[in-house]
Design an enzyme around this catalytic site. Structure first.
Site, short mmCIF file in Angstrom:
data_model
loop_
_atom_site.label_atom_id
_atom_site.label_comp_id
_atom_site.label_asym_id
_atom_site.label_seq_id
_atom_site.Cartn_x
_atom_site.Cartn_y
_atom_site.Cartn_z
N ASP A 429 0.85 -1.18 0.00
CA ASP A 429 0.00 0.00 0.00
C ASP A 429 0.90 1.24 0.00
OD1 ASP A 429 -2.32 1.62 0.32
OD2 ASP A 429 -1.94 1.72 2.46
N LYS A 430 0.33 2.40 -0.32
CA LYS A 430 1.14 3.62 -0.34
C LYS A 430 0.91 4.46 0.93
CE LYS A 430 -0.11 7.43 -2.29
NZ LYS A 430 0.11 8.43 -1.20
N THR A 431 -0.31 4.95 1.09
CA THR A 431 -0.58 5.89 2.16
C THR A 431 -0.47 5.21 3.52
OG1 THR A 431 -2.10 7.06 0.70
CG2 THR A 431 -2.24 7.55 3.05
N THR A 703 -2.44 1.18 -4.87
CA THR A 703 -2.93 2.34 -4.13
C THR A 703 -4.26 2.81 -4.70
OG1 THR A 703 -2.44 4.62 -3.51
CG2 THR A 703 -1.55 3.86 -5.61
N ASN A 799 -8.47 -1.20 4.42
CA ASN A 799 -8.56 -1.41 2.98
C ASN A 799 -7.48 -2.35 2.46
OD1 ASN A 799 -6.73 0.65 3.69
ND2 ASN A 799 -6.72 1.43 1.61
#
Length: 1143
Positions: A429-431, A703, A799
């Site tokens: 994931d990014k965030t 993402t 998520n």
């Protein structure tokens, strides 16, 4: 955001996506049949939901309500199902079934060669230890479920508010959420304590974004449902879509008082959202428990097994086939021997009138028991102990401890450690995983002049203190800026361009403001917006308040109000936003900010400083934003305003019509300057990605952000580099958009899936943007399906749960987004940079240790077991054994190899990180496979031949010191057993790379235990106690007094080990492994290369969602309330990227 692949738009009723006023359009009532709607909820009417039409069949004629309770269930067992279900899962392991069959055979007296309890006790221990471990894990899930299900909330029951737990059924009840942080159901928002029923929520648990989003109730419910009496009389019927996993969409209608009102996602508070800036809100539960969207996105809990486990299962099949063949051959030999010799020898008569065939049949099962040590049950006990120890080492690793949050690394499973050394693909994931989701204003250029440089640059200039903001009482004290010249320039008020620059930042935005005890609290649609407005605030241009048609700022020492004529909000296609203001002196001016790629196309040919502004960030991986303005005449504005109002009233394709009108006014702009914002990465992210790339681990970023932001972060964290060619679908680095994934997943098998996987896996880097949680899991599944690769997923939010559960290894980061990812993960820690140590150190060590353990374990058991095979040719093929078979794996040879599996290191942790290429053998599976298995088999055959036939030859013509020949088979057994114990313990000594006192003690102690037990069981004392069991008194002491037999033992051990020593020497000299090369270097570390390449990126707030323009234009605003806010963290200096060295 696109939908999940398994559901399409056709499954939903169309929902209104217009402005706030349009959402209130009332439609005439329409009679809807029950079969035409997917889901019905009626307020204050529990019996309605128990009607037969809302029942579903579960088994035969048994039915239950289709509405789920609000309790969640993540555990696997309960009191009744634990024992049968756990045993069923354990007996799915082939070896456990094998040992159960052996136990049954040993209970038959005619074929039992060992007491039945010698197999029962170890089997019970193995099943018990595994069951206890599973029970402990499941109890933790029970505790977490209980904590969540017993959270308190208040509901309206029978006209009065009552507290209940979230485990209770509260369908169709109004929930009063007094200070209620995390919502426990999907709720239709009716009213709040804020004006116009406005409610702010943080959706980090759902989409990973920590910026606030607004939700609002319908105007009709806001006006009529504020009091408890009104709520108790509320009798609306909600008709909406079936429960699904789409977090970005909701479609439904409310039928109340003869009118129908459309509902969409803006009216919903989803489970997992965090209520912010709202004292009280009332809502109607639509989806609860397992029906809620976040639970639908969770995915199924999968039973994960390592590749080594799967390989061991196949090897057990292979060994079992060999066992059957060997036992059958020996049984046939016994039948022929008895027919020719045994039946004619009077001294072998046993009073059993059995035929030779029947005796051969019994001998077959007897050999099955005798030779079962090819795969002893102690193997699985030792494997579980090793895995438990390796998990504890991960938990105890202080270099993976994060002191700021007091968070250690945690191995939440004990069965996957060696799989960490075989990872080929990482899905991240990014965030919150790669980034901190914290934006900092770093630099700017105004009229061609650049301000703000790296902290390191100012340190070299002996400017070590940041700007002092004491002159500005509105300043955010946590905001840091090092360039004092910009502050001096703005305070002098001489440079009009600088003043205009910060005026634009304070006016052109959609930020909302609250006043909290004299402090300003900004609520923005994205962290970028908040960072820019906060920067303007610190430099003297303070955004104070706004109304539907005005905005007030403080310009240095005076307060000014501007009339807002139009707000042209951002969207992902425009990549910019504008505001048209009327100044107090009557001038009309448009301010615009956006990505350089769209701003430069709209600049006037008279605009200055284009080249200098464009060149400023040519080598920066910062989020850049261009600022410009345009003066508009009154006539021009009035003509444009008429077109704007016409576009606003358009019912079809309104967004397209508005975009065309915006284009007409956003042209001939004059450039003022540009800003640069740093999306702060977590510490060590670029270095970690570079190290993992050197280990040939491919990293994919999945993402929900837009393409530009994903690409920007790719460059920032060194996933993408300047020498890569970026394409959207092909070539070396690829960025994929979610609709491609959606189309691919519509069929279970299609060429498009194969083409996608083949193409993407050839790339050095892959970024999938705008993907939903389900699509993240689908991408992982595709790679697992078509590449048969070992995958790892890492994330920090709810998520990411589905992706974490789908991958072979799931890693959760305990970040700002709750604990959902951690609770679903196999391993957890606080920072992404710890991943390199988890894989390159713990994972590699675990894999090497487990492979070395298994190779040696198979060898030593083949060497021991096959001695019985050779002896059978000289004993009439009789399958008789003594206690040595039980004690061999329990006491004589288990501890040294167990310590190798726990403690061995080919190189230390520093060298493991310095040389990532050492990770490759695990990916390629070269240390344990069928080749290694057969190598251990042939090594065992060779050693068994030496151990049996050299002592056998020595005993053919032997004379002891007392003139008697020590040729009894017990003396022969003592010599053979002693040779075997010396050989296997010295063999593990040759295989040990990392010696400690414990290893030395284990080797010497195992040999000492063997001699101690052997002398004890052949002593006179134990013979007196157990006369029938121990009949050979003094055999060991008599045999080992003979120097000739000691020479035989030394010769046997020497010949057994000499080939191994020669092969190891030649292999290290001629064809050294990567580990051999690194060990040859010792502790000398090579010089590391430092890189600092940067590229210009533009990714403003369009990385996130639409702004608050519609909300502002509607006249709704949040009321003032007390609320604290933490400011930006201290700036961090840019850390240059360190490349891992090639060998």
């Amino acid at each position: 955001m696109p939908y999940s692949d398994d559901e399409t738009d056709d499954e939903l009723e169309p929902s209104s996506e217009g402005e706030a006023e349009e959402a209130e359009v009332v439609h005439p009532p329409v009679e809807v049949k029950p079969s035409e709607v997917g889901w019905k909820v009626k307020a204050n009417d529990r019996p309605y939901h128990h009607l037969p039409e809302f029942k579903k069949k579960i088994f035969l004629c048994f039915k239950k309500s289709r509405y789920s309770g609000n309790g969640i269930k993540t555990y696997k067992y309960n009191v009744l199902t634990f024992l049968p279900l756990n045993l069923y899962e354990q007996f799915k392991r082939v070896a456990n079934l094998y040992f159960l069959a052996l136990l049954i055979l040993q209970s038959i007296p005619d074929i039992a060669t060992l007491p039945w309890y010698t197999t029962l006790i170890p089997l019970v221990v193995v099943l018990g230890v595994t069951a206890i471990k599973d029970l402990v894990d499941d109890l933790a899930r029970h505790r977490m479920d209980k904590e969540i299900n017993n959270r308190k909330c208040e509901v309206l029951l029978n006209g009065s508010v009552k507290p209940i737990t979230t485990l209770d059924e509260f369908y169709c009840i109004k929930c009063s959420l007094y200070g209620f942080y995390f919502l426990q159901a999907d709720i239709f928002l009716l009213s709040t304590s804020n004006p116009n029923s406005l409610c702010y929520v943080e959706t980090a648990e759902l989409d990973g974004e920590t910026n606030l989003k607004f939700r609002m109730g319908l105007r009709v419910t806001d006006e009529k449902l504020q009091e408890e009496r009104q709520l108790a009389e509320f009798d609306a019927l909600i008709e909406c879509e079936e429960p699904n996993n789409r977090l970005d969409k909701f479609a439904g209608t409310m039928l109340w008082q003869g009118q129908r009102y459309p509902l969409n996602l803006d009216n919903m508070l989803l489970r997992g959202c965090k209520i912010r800036n709202t004292d009280v809100c009332h809502g109607l539960v639509i989806f609860a428990g397992a029906d809620s969207k976040i639970m639908r996105n969770g995915g199924k809990t999968r039973f994960k097994r390592t590749k080594i486990d799967e390989l061991m299962n196949y090897m057990v099949y292979t060994i079992f086939v060999l066992l059957l063949l060997v036992s059958a051959g020996l049984a046939i030999g016994h039948a022929f021997w008895y027919d020719d010799i045994g039946s004619k020898a009077w001294y072998l008569y046993d009073n059993k009138n059995q035929s030779s065939s029947y005796r051969g049949f019994l001998s077959f099962w007897g050999y099955i028991i005798v030779l079962n040590t090819m795969v002893p049950i102690s193997l699985y006990v030792s494997v579980e102990v090793i895995r438990l120890g390796q998990s504890k080492f991960i938990n105890w690793d202080l270099q993976m401890y994060y002191p700021e949050k007091d968070t250690p690394a945690k191995a939440r499973t004990t069965t996957l450690n060696e799989q960490l050394g075989q990872i080929q693909y990482i899905f991240s994931d990014k965030t919150g995983t790669l980034t901190q989701n914290i934006m900092e204003f770093k630099k700017c250029t105004i009229a061609g002049h650049s301000y703000g440089t790296d902290l390191l640059h100012f340190t070299l200039l002996y400017i070590t203190s940041p700007v002092d903001w004491s002159w500005n009482r509105y300043a955010d004290r946590k905001f840091q800026f090092m360039d004092h010249s910009l502050v001096a320039c703005i305070r002098s008020k001489k440079d009009q361009d600088v003043l205009e620059f910060f005026k634009l930042l304070s006016l052109c935005h959609t930020v909302m403001v609250e006043h909290n005890e004299g402090d300003l609290v900004y609520q923005a649609a994205s962290p970028d917006e908040e960072a820019l407005v906060t920067a303007a605030r610190n430099f003297g241009y303070v955004f104070l308040s706004r109304t539907q048609d005005a905005i007030t700022i403080r310009e240095m020492d005076k307060e000014t109000t501007y009339e807002m004529l139009a707000l042209l909000d951002f969207n992902s296609d425009r990549k910019r936003m504008s505001i048209i203001l009327k100044f107090p002196d009557g001038r009309i001016r448009l301010y615009c900010k956006g990505a350089d790629t769209v701003i430069y196309e709209r600049l006037s040919r008279h605009s200055k400083h284009k080249e200098s502004t464009q060149a400023l960030f040519a080598n920066e991986t910062l989020r850049t934003l261009c600022l410009c303005y345009k003066d508009i005449s009154t006539d021009e504005y009035e003509a444009w305003s008429r077109k704007h109002k016409e576009a606003q009233l358009t019912t079809a394709n309104r967004d397209t019509a508005l975009d065309r009108v915006y284009e007409q006014i956003e042209n001939n702009l004059m450039l003022i300057g540009a800003t640069a914002i740093e999306d702060k990465l977590q510490d060590g992210v670029p270095e970690t990605i570079a190290k993992l790339a050197k280990a040939e681990i491919k990293i994919w970023v999945l993402t929900g952000d837009k393409k530009e932001t994903a690409e920007n972060i790719g460059y920032s964290c060194s996933l993408l580099t300047d020498d890569m060619q970026i394409h959207y679908g092909e070539d070396w680095a690829v960025i994929l958009v979610a609709y491609l994934i959606t189309n691919m997943m519509k069929c279970s098998f299609c060429p498009l899936q194969i083409d996608f996987v083949d193409m993407a896996c050839e790339c050095e880097a892959v970024i999938c943007c705008r993907v939903t949680p389900k699509q993240k899991a689908n991408v992982v599944s595709l790679v697992k399906k078509y590449k048969k690769a070992v995958t790892l997923s890492i994330g920090d939010g709810a998520n990411d749960v589905n992706m974490i559960k789908t991958a072979d290894i799931g890693v959760g980061i305990s970040g700002q987004e709750g604990m959902q990812a951690v609770m679903s993960s196999d391993y957890a820690f606080a920072q992404f940079r710890y991943l390199q140590r988890l894989l390159l150190v713990h994972g590699r060590w675990s894999y090497i240790r487990m492979c070395k353990f298994l190779r040696y374990f198979f060898f030593k058991n083949f060497a021991f077991t096959l001695v019985h095979f050779w002896y059978s040719f000289f004993s009439g093929f009789s399958s008789q054994v003594d206690w040595f078979i039980t004690l061999y794996n329990l006491c004589y040879s288990s501890l040294p190899v167990l310590l190798v599996g726990l403690l061995d290191q080919d190189v230390n942790d520093k060298l493991s990180l310095k040389f990532p290429k050492l990770y490759l053998p695990g990916q390629q599976g070269t240390l344990f496979n069928y080749k290694n298995f057969f190598s251990s088999l042939f090594h065992g055959i060779f050693v068994s031949l030496i151990i049996f036939f050299i002592p056998y030859g020595a005993f053919l013509q032997t004379m002891g010191q007392d003139g008697e020949a020590p040729s009894d088979y017990q003396s022969f057994a003592v010599v053979t057993a002693s040779s075997l114990i010396f050989t296997v313990n010295l063999q593990i000594s040759l295989d040990t790379s990392y010696w400690t006192f414990v290893n030395c003690f284990a080797v010497l102690g195992s040999i000492a235990i063997y001699f101690g037990i052997m002398f004890d069981i052949q002593s006179a004392g134990i013979h007196v106690l157990f006369t029938s069991a121990f009949t050979f008194t003094g055999v060991a002491s008599n045999a080992l007094r003979q120097p000739y037999l000691w020479l035989t033992i030394i010769l046997t051990v020497g010949i057994s080990l000499l080939p191994v020593i020669c092969i190891q020497f030649l292999h290290t000299t001629i064809s050294p492994s990567e580990g051999d090369k690194v060990r040859a270097l010792g502790v000398t570390c090579p010089t590391c290369c430092w890189r600092g390449q940067r590229s210009r990126r533009s990714a403003y707030a369009f990385s996130h969602s639409r702004g608050y323009a519609d909300l502002i234009a509607s006249g709704r605003s949040i009321r003032r309330r007390h609320h604290g806010r933490s400011g930006p963290q201290d700036s961090i200096r840019e850390v240059p990227q360190m490349e891992a060295e090639n060998l």
